[in-house]
Structure formats: structure tokens, C-alpha cells
Design a protein around this motif. Structure first.
Motif, PDB file in Angstrom:
ATOM      1  N   SER A  59       0.805  -1.142  -0.164  1.00 41.02           N
ATOM      2  CA  SER A  59      -0.130   0.096   0.053  1.00 41.02           C
ATOM      3  C   SER A  59       1.013   1.271   0.093  1.00 41.02           C
ATOM      4  CB  SER A  59      -1.069  -0.003   1.291  1.00 41.02           C
ATOM      5  OG  SER A  59      -0.812   0.780   2.199  1.00 41.02           O
ATOM      6  N   MET A  60       2.064   1.248   0.630  1.00 44.80           N
ATOM      7  CA  MET A  60       3.054   2.293   0.763  1.00 44.80           C
ATOM      8  C   MET A  60       3.467   2.632  -0.929  1.00 44.80           C
ATOM      9  SD  MET A  60       3.359   3.347   3.599  1.00 44.80           S
ATOM     10  CE  MET A  60       3.255   2.865   5.326  1.00 44.80           C
ATOM     11  N   GLU A  61       3.775   1.565  -1.454  1.00 44.29           N
ATOM     12  CA  GLU A  61       4.106   1.550  -2.900  1.00 44.29           C
ATOM     13  C   GLU A  61       3.073   2.317  -3.803  1.00 44.29           C
ATOM     14  OE1 GLU A  61       6.698  -2.796  -2.994  1.00 44.29           O
ATOM     15  OE2 GLU A  61       5.153  -2.226  -4.341  1.00 44.29           O
ATOM     16  N   ARG A  62       1.902   1.665  -3.383  1.00 42.57           N
ATOM     17  CA  ARG A  62       0.939   2.193  -4.653  1.00 42.57           C
ATOM     18  C   ARG A  62       0.353   3.734  -4.109  1.00 42.57           C
ATOM     19  NH1 ARG A  62       1.470  -2.908  -5.331  1.00 42.57           N
ATOM     20  NH2 ARG A  62      -0.004  -3.787  -6.534  1.00 42.57           N
ATOM     21  N   LYS A  63       0.582   4.156  -2.913  1.00 42.39           N
ATOM     22  CA  LYS A  63       0.592   5.656  -2.629  1.00 42.39           C
ATOM     23  C   LYS A  63       1.488   6.428  -3.608  1.00 42.39           C
ATOM     24  CE  LYS A  63      -1.547   5.295   2.126  1.00 42.39           C
ATOM     25  NZ  LYS A  63      -1.300   5.496   3.489  1.00 42.39           N
ATOM     26  N   GLN A  64       2.376   5.972  -3.418  1.00 45.35           N
ATOM     27  CA  GLN A  64       3.653   6.784  -4.441  1.00 45.35           C
ATOM     28  C   GLN A  64       3.352   6.397  -5.832  1.00 45.35           C
ATOM     29  OE1 GLN A  64       5.891   8.366  -3.211  1.00 45.35           O
ATOM     30  NE2 GLN A  64       5.137   7.788  -0.910  1.00 45.35           N
ATOM     31  N   ASN A  65       2.958   5.248  -6.174  1.00 47.07           N
ATOM     32  CA  ASN A  65       2.859   4.959  -7.725  1.00 47.07           C
ATOM     33  C   ASN A  65       1.674   3.956  -7.833  1.00 47.07           C
ATOM     34  OD1 ASN A  65       3.446   4.312 -10.264  1.00 47.07           O
ATOM     35  ND2 ASN A  65       5.034   2.768  -9.819  1.00 47.07           N
ATOM     36  N   PRO A  66       0.155   4.735  -7.949  1.00 43.78           N
ATOM     37  CA  PRO A  66      -1.014   3.918  -8.097  1.00 43.78           C
ATOM     38  C   PRO A  66      -0.989   3.085  -9.346  1.00 43.78           C
ATOM     39  CG  PRO A  66      -1.402   6.169  -7.611  1.00 43.78           C
ATOM     40  CD  PRO A  66       0.236   6.007  -8.006  1.00 43.78           C
ATOM     41  N   LYS A  67      -1.718   1.758  -9.190  1.00 45.08           N
ATOM     42  CA  LYS A  67      -2.000   1.105 -10.707  1.00 45.08           C
ATOM     43  C   LYS A  67      -3.415   0.924 -10.742  1.00 45.08           C
ATOM     44  CE  LYS A  67       2.569  -1.482 -10.111  1.00 45.08           C
ATOM     45  NZ  LYS A  67       2.896  -2.789 -10.042  1.00 45.08           N
ATOM     46  N   GLU A  68      -3.923  -0.012 -11.495  1.00 48.14           N
ATOM     47  CA  GLU A  68      -5.461  -0.309 -11.948  1.00 48.14           C
ATOM     48  C   GLU A  68      -5.713  -1.438 -10.902  1.00 48.14           C
ATOM     49  OE1 GLU A  68      -7.731   1.261 -13.674  1.00 48.14           O
ATOM     50  OE2 GLU A  68      -6.343   2.766 -13.745  1.00 48.14           O
ATOM     51  N   ASP A  69      -5.439  -1.338  -9.513  1.00 47.45           N
ATOM     52  CA  ASP A  69      -5.800  -2.507  -8.780  1.00 47.45           C
ATOM     53  C   ASP A  69      -6.421  -2.276  -7.549  1.00 47.45           C
ATOM     54  OD1 ASP A  69      -3.643  -1.687  -7.098  1.00 47.45           O
ATOM     55  OD2 ASP A  69      -2.292  -2.808  -8.119  1.00 47.45           O
ATOM     56  N   LEU A  70      -6.976  -3.210  -6.674  1.00 50.75           N
ATOM     57  CA  LEU A  70      -7.763  -2.587  -5.529  1.00 50.75           C
ATOM     58  C   LEU A  70      -6.948  -1.994  -4.450  1.00 50.75           C
ATOM     59  CD1 LEU A  70     -10.530  -5.375  -4.894  1.00 50.75           C
ATOM     60  CD2 LEU A  70     -10.994  -3.099  -5.097  1.00 50.75           C
ATOM     61  N   ILE A  71      -5.697  -2.448  -4.439  1.00 45.71           N
ATOM     62  CA  ILE A  71      -4.823  -1.964  -3.462  1.00 45.71           C
ATOM     63  C   ILE A  71      -4.733  -0.479  -3.571  1.00 45.71           C
ATOM     64  CG2 ILE A  71      -2.530  -1.890  -2.091  1.00 45.71           C
ATOM     65  CD1 ILE A  71      -2.366  -4.929  -2.849  1.00 45.71           C
ATOM     66  N   SER A  72      -4.343  -0.227  -4.938  1.00 43.49           N
ATOM     67  CA  SER A  72      -4.149   1.368  -5.054  1.00 43.49           C
ATOM     68  C   SER A  72      -5.347   2.194  -4.772  1.00 43.49           C
ATOM     69  CB  SER A  72      -3.749   1.521  -6.561  1.00 43.49           C
ATOM     70  OG  SER A  72      -2.880   0.655  -7.019  1.00 43.49           O
ATOM     71  N   ARG A  73      -6.553   1.372  -5.249  1.00 43.21           N
ATOM     72  CA  ARG A  73      -7.888   2.268  -4.820  1.00 43.21           C
ATOM     73  C   ARG A  73      -8.039   2.615  -3.452  1.00 43.21           C
ATOM     74  NH1 ARG A  73     -11.782   2.286  -9.204  1.00 43.21           N
ATOM     75  NH2 ARG A  73     -10.726   0.617 -10.034  1.00 43.21           N
ATOM     76  N   LEU A  74      -7.652   1.496  -2.769  1.00 45.22           N
ATOM     77  CA  LEU A  74      -8.059   1.797  -1.155  1.00 45.22           C
ATOM     78  C   LEU A  74      -6.791   2.814  -0.825  1.00 45.22           C
ATOM     79  CD1 LEU A  74      -8.881  -2.064  -0.122  1.00 45.22           C
ATOM     80  CD2 LEU A  74     -10.290   0.133  -0.191  1.00 45.22           C
ATOM     81  N   ALA A  75      -5.590   2.699  -1.304  1.00 47.35           N
ATOM     82  CA  ALA A  75      -4.682   3.258  -0.812  1.00 47.35           C
ATOM     83  C   ALA A  75      -4.656   4.901  -0.981  1.00 47.35           C
ATOM     84  CB  ALA A  75      -3.171   2.906  -1.343  1.00 47.35           C
ATOM     85  N   ILE A  76      -5.268   5.116  -2.173  1.00 49.34           N
ATOM     86  CA  ILE A  76      -5.520   6.632  -2.419  1.00 49.34           C
ATOM     87  C   ILE A  76      -6.725   7.062  -2.275  1.00 49.34           C
ATOM     88  CG2 ILE A  76      -3.655   6.668  -4.239  1.00 49.34           C
ATOM     89  CD1 ILE A  76      -5.479   6.432  -6.413  1.00 49.34           C
ATOM     90  N   ALA A  77      -8.012   6.294  -1.751  1.00 48.25           N
ATOM     91  CA  ALA A  77      -9.332   6.742  -1.701  1.00 48.25           C
ATOM     92  C   ALA A  77      -9.347   7.860  -0.508  1.00 48.25           C
ATOM     93  CB  ALA A  77     -10.009   5.624  -1.430  1.00 48.25           C
ATOM     94  N   GLU A  78     -10.171   8.423  -0.627  1.00 51.50           N
ATOM     95  CA  GLU A  78     -10.607   9.669   0.278  1.00 51.50           C
ATOM     96  C   GLU A  78     -12.020   9.458   0.900  1.00 51.50           C
ATOM     97  OE1 GLU A  78      -9.472  13.466  -0.386  1.00 51.50           O
ATOM     98  OE2 GLU A  78      -7.366  13.133  -0.759  1.00 51.50           O
TER      99      GLU A  78
END
Ligand code: HEM
Length: 261
Positions: A183-202
Motif C-alpha cells: 500500500s506504501m508503494e501504491r500511494k507513491q505509484n498507483p496502479k489499476e488494482d484494488l490495493i491502489s484504489r484503497l491506498a489513494i481513496a478519500e
């Protein structure tokens, strides 16, 4: 639930439905068998709180699980993942899931003999959910181990049998650490997956906490594994017991959705 009940729960279900209202079981909690009662319970989270499992989850180091939350936080968090599981979104996954299933069957045939549960019913859900979350292929075997461990630990606690839990808690810690790093990685570099969606959601301008993200991922990984494996295994077993029903489905493929209901 005893093993006998798991093998054939239907007489017990019928007995539950024949009784008026809802009842309480010492180990299983509330028993709600009728549609109107279920509707009433679903709408009344004050009396029938999901947070009743807080103590249970926290013994496993899972304190922020969606399944142990009540509204309003439950509604907010659930809405983040809901769109990934709409009928339309799931239908869009079908071609990819077919390819994964075919690959597993091809591999099983290549081996000459296979075990349906080990070779297909277990890996298929892991692969599907892992891909939705964005877990790489090399990490997937670890996931099945972690997921099994969490289910086994939950059952031990449910049956009041907490020995060996430290080993399980260690596995849960590893899984959480894995998702924290992703999730730390995806916050820096979001992709098209659910971890990214949760990591950057507000939600109302606030990001989810790291623990909320991590435990959401753990829940998704675990919730779909054991359940779907059992569904697939039981489906094949049932067709072996009732081969006429299998032949009927082969002749009339339009009946397949009815079989799944
Ligand atoms: C045959 C397959 C499945 C069965 C029988 C099943 C059954 C259930 C049940 C009974 C619950 C309610 C648990 C509770 O409230 O304590 C639940 C919740 C949940 N399931 Fe499944 N499930 C299946 C597949 C899946 C899959 C494939 C996923 C996604 C990867 C999934 C994700 C979830 C989630 C996230 C929750 C919590 C929902 C919430 O609290 O709002 N399940 N499932």
C-alpha cells in the motif's frame, strides 16, 4: 457447528424455519432463518451490532475489519470496494477467469491425474482475488498459506480452543506487513488494482488509515478463498452424487445460472 451438522445441515435449517422469531446459539450467536427476520436484523445495527466480534478479531490482531464494523464507518468503507463487485464488474472478469480456469485444467490434464480441490478449487479463487488486488504471481502461494492460517485461527477461537494461536498470529502479522508495504508503494505509484484504489481513496477528505487499508486487503483475500473453494468442491461432489443433473446441465447450458442461485 458440529461436523455432522456441516455434512447435512438441512433438517436443522428446516427446524429453525419452523420456529417463530430468532434465537441465540451459545457458539454461533444469533440464528436468523427467515427472510423477514433477516431484513429486520440487517436494518437494526444497534441491537444486532457487527462490532460484537471486535474482541474476537482483536485477539487475531485484526481490529479494523469491515465485517466487524457498524454504520456509518462500515457504509463508507464498503462503498470503496463495492463497485469492484457489482454484477457488471464481475461479468467483465469472466473472460480472464475462464482463461485462469482453463490454464489450471490444462495443467491438471498434463499431470495425468489430479485432485480437483488441490489443483483447481484452491488455486482458482486465490489467483482471481490476488489479481484483483494486484498481488504478483510469485507471492500467491504465500497467500494461500496466510489465508488458511487465518481461517484456522478463527475456527479455533470460535470453538474456544486457542492453543497454537501464536503461530497463527505470526502469519497474520506477515500478511499485514506484506499489504502495508504494497500500500506504501501504491500511494507513491498507483496502479489499476484494488490495493491502489484503497491506498489513494478519500472519505470526506480523509485518507484511510494504514491499518484500515491493510485489514481491508486481508479481509478480501481471506473472505473469497475458503468460501469459493468450498463452493467449487461441493458443486463437483454434488454432480458426482447426482449425475443425471450433470447431464441435464451439459444438455441445457441455459440452466447454469439457476444452478448457481
Ligand atoms: C461462495 C462464496 C462466498 C460465500 C458463501 C460468502 C459468504 C459470506 C458471508 C456469509 C458473509 C457475511 C459474514 C458476516 O457478516 O459475518 C460475507 C461477507 C463478506 N464477503 Fe463473502 N462469501 C463468498 C465469496 C466472497 C468473495 C469471492 C469475496 C471477495 C473477494 C467476498 C468478500 C466478502 C466481504 C468483503 C465481506 C464483508 C462484507 C461487509 O461486512 O460488508 N466473499 N461473505
Amino acid at each position: 457447528m458440529t461436523v455432522d451438522l456441516r455434512v447435512d445441515p438441512y433438517p436443522w435449517y428446516a427446524e429453525l424455519r419452523s420456529k417463530e422469531g430468532i434465537s441465540r446459539h451459545e457458539q454461533l450467536g444469533w440464528l436468523i432463518a427467515k427472510y423477514d427476520d433477516v431484513r429486520q436484523v440487517m436494518a437494526d445495527h444497534n441491537t444486532f451490532s457487527s462490532a460484537i466480534f471486535e474482541g474476537f478479531s482483536s485477539e487475531l490482531g485484526l481490529n479494523n475489519q469491515l465485517s466487524s464494523m457498524d454504520p456509518p464507518r462500515h457504509t463508507q468503507l464498503r462503498s470503496l470496494a463495492q463497485h469492484a463487485f457489482t454484477p457488471k464488474a464481475v461479468a467483465a472478469l469472466e473472460p480472464r477467469i475462464r482463461t485462469m480456469a482453463r490454464d489450471l485444467v490444462d495443467e491438471a490434464i498434463r499431470k495425468g491425474s489430479f485432485d480437483f480441490v488441490d489443483d483447481i478449487a484452491i488455486p482458482l479463487p486465490v489467483n482471481v482475488i490476488a489479481e484483483m488486488l494486484g498481488v504478483s504471481e510469485v507471492d500467491r502461494l504465500r497467500f494461500k498459506h496466510w489465508s488458511n492460517t487465518i481461517v484456522a485461527a478463527s475456527l479455533r477461537l470460535l470453538h474456544g480452543n486457542p492453543e497454537e494461536l501464536p503461530e497463527h498470529i505470526a502469519a497474520i502479522r506477515e500478511m499485514k506487513q506484506y499489504f502495508l508495504e504494497r500500500s506504501m508503494e501504491r500511494k507513491q505509484n498507483p496502479k489499476e488494482d484494488l490495493i491502489s484504489r484503497l491506498a489513494i481513496a478519500e472519505i470526506e477528505g480523509n485518507r484511510l488509515s494504514d491499518l484500515e487499508i491493510v485489514e481491508f486487503c486481508v479481509l478480501l483475500m481471506v473472505a473469497g478463498n475458503e468460501t469459493t473453494t468450498n463452493l467449487l468442491g461441493n458443486a463437483v461432489r454434488t454432480f458426482l452424487e447426482f449425475p443425471d443433473q450433470w447431464r441435464l446441465l451439459c444438455e441445457k447450458k441455459e440452466l447454469i445460472p439457476l444452478m448457481l442461485d
